[in-house]
Design an enzyme around this catalytic site. Structure first.
Site, mmCIF file in Angstrom:
data_model
loop_
_atom_site.group_PDB
_atom_site.id
_atom_site.type_symbol
_atom_site.label_atom_id
_atom_site.label_comp_id
_atom_site.label_asym_id
_atom_site.label_seq_id
_atom_site.Cartn_x
_atom_site.Cartn_y
_atom_site.Cartn_z
ATOM 1 N N GLY A 55 0.810 -1.122 0.123
ATOM 2 C CA GLY A 55 0.131 -0.018 -0.048
ATOM 3 C C GLY A 55 0.850 1.216 0.205
ATOM 4 N N CYS A 81 5.438 -6.082 1.543
ATOM 5 C CA CYS A 81 5.749 -4.585 1.610
ATOM 6 C C CYS A 81 5.168 -4.043 2.702
ATOM 7 C CB CYS A 81 5.171 -3.950 -0.001
ATOM 8 S SG CYS A 81 5.962 -2.431 -0.180
ATOM 9 N N TYR A 82 3.970 -3.107 2.396
ATOM 10 C CA TYR A 82 3.446 -2.554 3.839
ATOM 11 C C TYR A 82 3.007 -3.484 4.570
ATOM 12 C CZ TYR A 82 0.025 0.373 6.135
ATOM 13 O OH TYR A 82 -0.599 1.089 7.439
ATOM 14 N N HIS A 166 7.443 -7.586 -3.981
ATOM 15 C CA HIS A 166 6.262 -8.133 -4.392
ATOM 16 C C HIS A 166 6.253 -9.432 -5.147
ATOM 17 C CE1 HIS A 166 3.898 -4.377 -3.746
ATOM 18 N NE2 HIS A 166 5.061 -3.879 -3.680
ATOM 19 N N GLU A 168 3.825 -10.889 -6.409
ATOM 20 C CA GLU A 168 2.976 -11.277 -7.413
ATOM 21 C C GLU A 168 3.026 -10.553 -8.754
ATOM 22 O OE1 GLU A 168 1.814 -7.392 -5.094
ATOM 23 O OE2 GLU A 168 3.051 -9.167 -4.772
ATOM 24 N N ASP A 224 -16.716 -11.112 -22.180
ATOM 25 C CA ASP A 224 -17.123 -11.098 -20.775
ATOM 26 C C ASP A 224 -18.748 -11.420 -21.009
ATOM 27 O OD1 ASP A 224 -14.608 -10.411 -20.298
ATOM 28 O OD2 ASP A 224 -15.175 -8.313 -20.299
ATOM 29 N N LYS A 363 -9.676 -11.391 -16.481
ATOM 30 C CA LYS A 363 -10.077 -12.023 -18.059
ATOM 31 C C LYS A 363 -9.696 -13.304 -18.287
ATOM 32 C CE LYS A 363 -11.143 -9.218 -21.030
ATOM 33 N NZ LYS A 363 -12.514 -8.890 -21.559
#
Length: 507
Positions: A55, A81-82, A166, A168, A224, A363
């Site tokens: 964050g 991180c945060y 990170h 991710e 979608d 997606k």
């Protein structure tokens, strides 16, 4: 699902949704939870593990985003991180502002941890100003970088782990492996998330919610809404009423293609409403991107308010809203990137509760669901197309004349990409009309005409993207064809910006 969802607590990072996505890719269901709602969510779901996201705030500022760690007792926790800084502060460590911060790719050195040791690559993405300068009692430092002496830490007895980087994002090469080790080795979780299971659970959920009532399904012809239509057709059959609003802002011949798809592939009735005049009137004089999006959203509601009388017996409205739409529209802790016309709720006057089965899907997950539902690859692999249509690919005022020009340019560009064999390497491609006329020369005469930008990117979820390096010789050929065949255009640019810092769409 026999296993409760992993909770990814959102403290404002634009990367947080990628943590959810990576965890789901590993076969474990996860949900993103705003930190203010974390207590209620934890009480309701009894998660088997928690990830504390990054964050933009500082744990040392007045009233920083927080979480009650008493609620997390005994749970495996991964702080990113945060989130790592929050763990450090909570349990007696120290966090300080860095003199320069650390932003970008770095190499870490492991210091004896089963979570981060033995990885094939040590490359990670750092993005932080504050950093932990003293680990809490009971924690050991497990990694460091050149600029960060405590890049990772853990207390294995308490099942708490912290990463300053990170895991991710794609730039952290072994990030997925780190998450895998946390989920399966440290938290002891099992695989419980598949597209087949999602379809089964959503069919049941739609049937339970709709009962014997009819559902008005707003479709656009994109991936979608088409997958959503197939899902509702399977769940409630003829009780699903499919309505396609032709805004006049679609690509060339797209309204006919949509009708053909629903008739020949889905084999359901499609009700088409031609509302192009309404949309052009609503966009008259509007040039600011956010105002365009809001005008499109308001017109979307108005169409259903004024044109839905034949379907007045419908009791719900279904939309193909995706998770990136929700994320980019902002939250209490994450910044708004841009509004999405299908996010933010509908006016009470519409009196149709929403059903959004894909609201927390990415997606690629929707594409996978489409395959489970039996849709052909040419449908599930269609390039994304924005809800506001060409209106956000026309910088400046949107008029019928400018839309017609862009439709021709876009059709040429996409056909050329397909014929030249580039389509398979592209996630999304389009042409945009710039709000800048330029001087040119055509037929030995001076011209002062529109300029266009071409864009092609690689991506997996739309949250990050890399420009495709199309050969310059092909771009020259495509440019010449556009300027030769489309009246009103005399200059072509190619957009080489990634996301970030840019977004995929120009507006």
């Amino acid at each position: 699902m026999t296993q409760s969802p992993v909770g990814v607590i959102q403290f404002g990072s634009q990367f947080s949704q990628l943590i959810v996505r990576k965890i789901r890719e590993l076969g474990v269901y996860a949900e993103l939870v705003e930190w203010e709602q974390a207590a209620a969510w934890i009480h309701k779901n009894s998660p088997p593990a928690i990830v504390l996201s990054g964050g933009p705030k500082s744990v040392n500022q007045e009233k920083p985003p927080q979480i009650d760690f008493d609620l997390l007792k005994g749970l495996p926790i991964l702080g990113v991180c945060y989130g790592m800084q929050l763990i450090a502060q909570q349990f007696g460590g120290e966090v300080e502002a860095g003199t320069a911060g650390e932003f970008g790719v770095a190499e870490f050195e492991p210091i004896g941890s089963s979570l981060v040791s033995g990885l094939k690559s040590k490359q990670v993405l750092m993005s932080h100003g504050d950093h932990v300068v003293k680990a809490p009692p009971g924690f050991v430092v497990t990694a460091r970088t050149e600029d960060c002496s405590i890049a990772a830490m853990e207390n294995s007895n308490s099942k708490m782990y912290g990463l300053q980087w990170h895991p991710e994002v794609a730039h952290t090469i072994e990030g997925k492996e780190i998450l895998k080790r946390f989920l399966f080795n440290k938290a002891g979780l099992e695989v419980n998330w598949t597209s087949e299971g999602f379809v089964e659970s959503q069919v049941k959920a739609i049937q339970e919610k709709a009962g014997d009532q009819k559902v008005l399904c707003a479709v656009s012809g994109g991936v979608d809404s088409t997958v959503m239509a197939a899902l509702f057709d399977r769940a409630i059959g003829s009780h699903a009423i499919f309505v396609f609003v032709d805004s006049g802002l679609l690509r060339k011949n797209e309204s006919q293609e949509v009708a053909r798809t629903y008739q020949e592939i889905l084999k359901v009735k499609l009700n088409t409403v031609n509302a192009s005049n309404q949309y052009f009137q609503a966009l008259k004089g509007v040039t600011e991107p956010e105002l365009k999006r809001k005008a499109i959203g308001l017109e979307f509601v108005k169409v259903f308010q004024t044109e839905s009388m034949p379907w007045s017996d419908c009791r719900f409205l279904a939309q193909g809203t995706l998770y990136p739409d929700v994320i980019e529209s902002g939250s209490s802790s994450a910044s708004k990137i841009k509004s999405h016309h299908n996010v933010g709720g509908l006016p009470e006057s519409l009196k149709l509760p929403l059903i959004e089965p894909f609201r927390y899907l990415f997606k690629d997950e929707v594409r996978s669901v489409g395959r489970v539902l039996g849709l052909p690859e040419n449908i599930v692999n269609r390039e994304p197309f924005p809800g506001p249509g060409l209106s956000i690919r026309i910088l400046g005022e949107v008029t019928k004349e400018r839309v017609a020009i862009l439709q021709e340019v876009d059709a040429i560009y996409r056909s050329e990409l397909k014929e030249r064999g580039f389509s398979k390497m592209i996630w999304q491609s389009y042409a945009a009309l710039l709000n800048a006329k330029t001087v040119g020369v055509q037929g030995d005469e001076r011209t002062y005409l529109e300029s266009v930008a071409l864009r092609a990117v690689e991506s997996t979820d739309g949250m990050t993207a890399t420009p495709v390096a199309l050969p310059i010789s092909d771009l020259i050929d495509i440019s010449q064809r556009i300027t030769n065949q489309v009246r009103g255009v005399n200059r072509v640019f190619y957009d080489i910006s990634g996301k970030p810092p840019a977004t995929i769409e120009l507006e």
